[in-house]
Design an enzyme around this catalytic site. Structure first.
Site, short mmCIF file in Angstrom:
data_model
loop_
_atom_site.label_atom_id
_atom_site.label_comp_id
_atom_site.label_asym_id
_atom_site.label_seq_id
_atom_site.Cartn_x
_atom_site.Cartn_y
_atom_site.Cartn_z
CG HIS A 58 -1.93 -1.12 1.19
ND1 HIS A 58 -2.85 -1.31 0.18
CD2 HIS A 58 -2.11 -2.14 2.06
CE1 HIS A 58 -3.57 -2.40 0.44
NE2 HIS A 58 -3.13 -2.92 1.58
CE LYS B 103 -4.90 -7.01 -2.32
NZ LYS B 103 -4.04 -6.16 -1.49
CG ASN B 104 -10.42 -10.15 -7.05
OD1 ASN B 104 -10.03 -10.70 -8.08
ND2 ASN B 104 -11.17 -10.76 -6.16
CD GLN B 105 -11.25 -3.80 -4.43
OE1 GLN B 105 -11.52 -2.78 -5.04
NE2 GLN B 105 -12.06 -4.32 -3.54
CG ASN B 106 -3.08 -3.19 -3.53
OD1 ASN B 106 -3.27 -3.69 -2.43
ND2 ASN B 106 -2.03 -2.43 -3.79
CB THR B 107 -5.79 1.49 -2.44
OG1 THR B 107 -7.11 1.17 -2.92
CG2 THR B 107 -5.60 2.99 -2.43
CG HIS C 161 -6.58 -3.87 7.42
ND1 HIS C 161 -6.76 -4.62 6.28
CD2 HIS C 161 -7.80 -3.32 7.70
CE1 HIS C 161 -8.03 -4.54 5.90
NE2 HIS C 161 -8.67 -3.76 6.74
#
Length: 160
Positions: free
Chosen positions: A42, A65-69, A155
């Site tokens: 992140h 991975k489907n999504q990440n920021t 997290h």
């Protein structure tokens, strides 16, 4: 009746096995602490396009991975957010160790656009740049983390 009971037990075992596999797909690699894995996933001051930036994460996870920021800030700045007032985490309501940033930060959100990719080298992502507040969960550092920060982000709960 015996065949139905036997069949239902097999189904239960298969379901539990699948849940274990899915759970392991979301787990952090064991060589990293939770804070280190948070930083890898992140934190990036200048992330390249999502498809390139996500390769490092996907190589550890062995799947797309489907999504990440990616927050375009420093780890130290996120650690400072850990000093803000504790709140209940908006997305994981069982946790009370979240903290909201006081300022919007530039970020890059990545969305997987080919979820059926069979090979992690074929994962392709759409880039969504933005500027948002963020909420992180923080915990006491792991002994393997730098003693410089006693409390560390572990997290990314949401962006607002």
């Amino acid at each position: 009746m015996v065949p139905k009971l036997f069949t239902s037990q097999i189904c239960l075992l298969l379901l539990l096995g699948l849940m274990g596999v899915e759970g392991s797909l979301h787990a952090r690699p064991p060589q990293f602490t939770r804070a280190q894995w948070f930083a890898i996933q992140h934190i990036s001051l200048n992330p390249p396009r999502c498809t390139i930036a996500m390769r490092a994460i996907n190589n550890y996870r062995w799947r797309c991975k489907n999504q990440n920021t990616f927050l375009r800030t420093t780890f130290a700045n996120v650690v400072n957010v850990c000093g803000n007032q504790s709140i209940r985490c908006p997305h994981n309501r069982t946790l009370n160790n979240c903290h909201r940033s006081r300022f919007r930060v530039p970020l890059l959100h990545c969305d997987l656009i080919n979820p059926g990719a069979q090979n992690i080298s074929n994962c392709t992502y759409a880039d969504r740049p933005g500027r948002r507040f963020y909420v992180v969960a923080c915990d006491n550092r792991d002994p393997r983390d730098s003693p410089r920060y006693p409390v560390v982000p572990v997290h990314l709960d949401t962006t607002i």
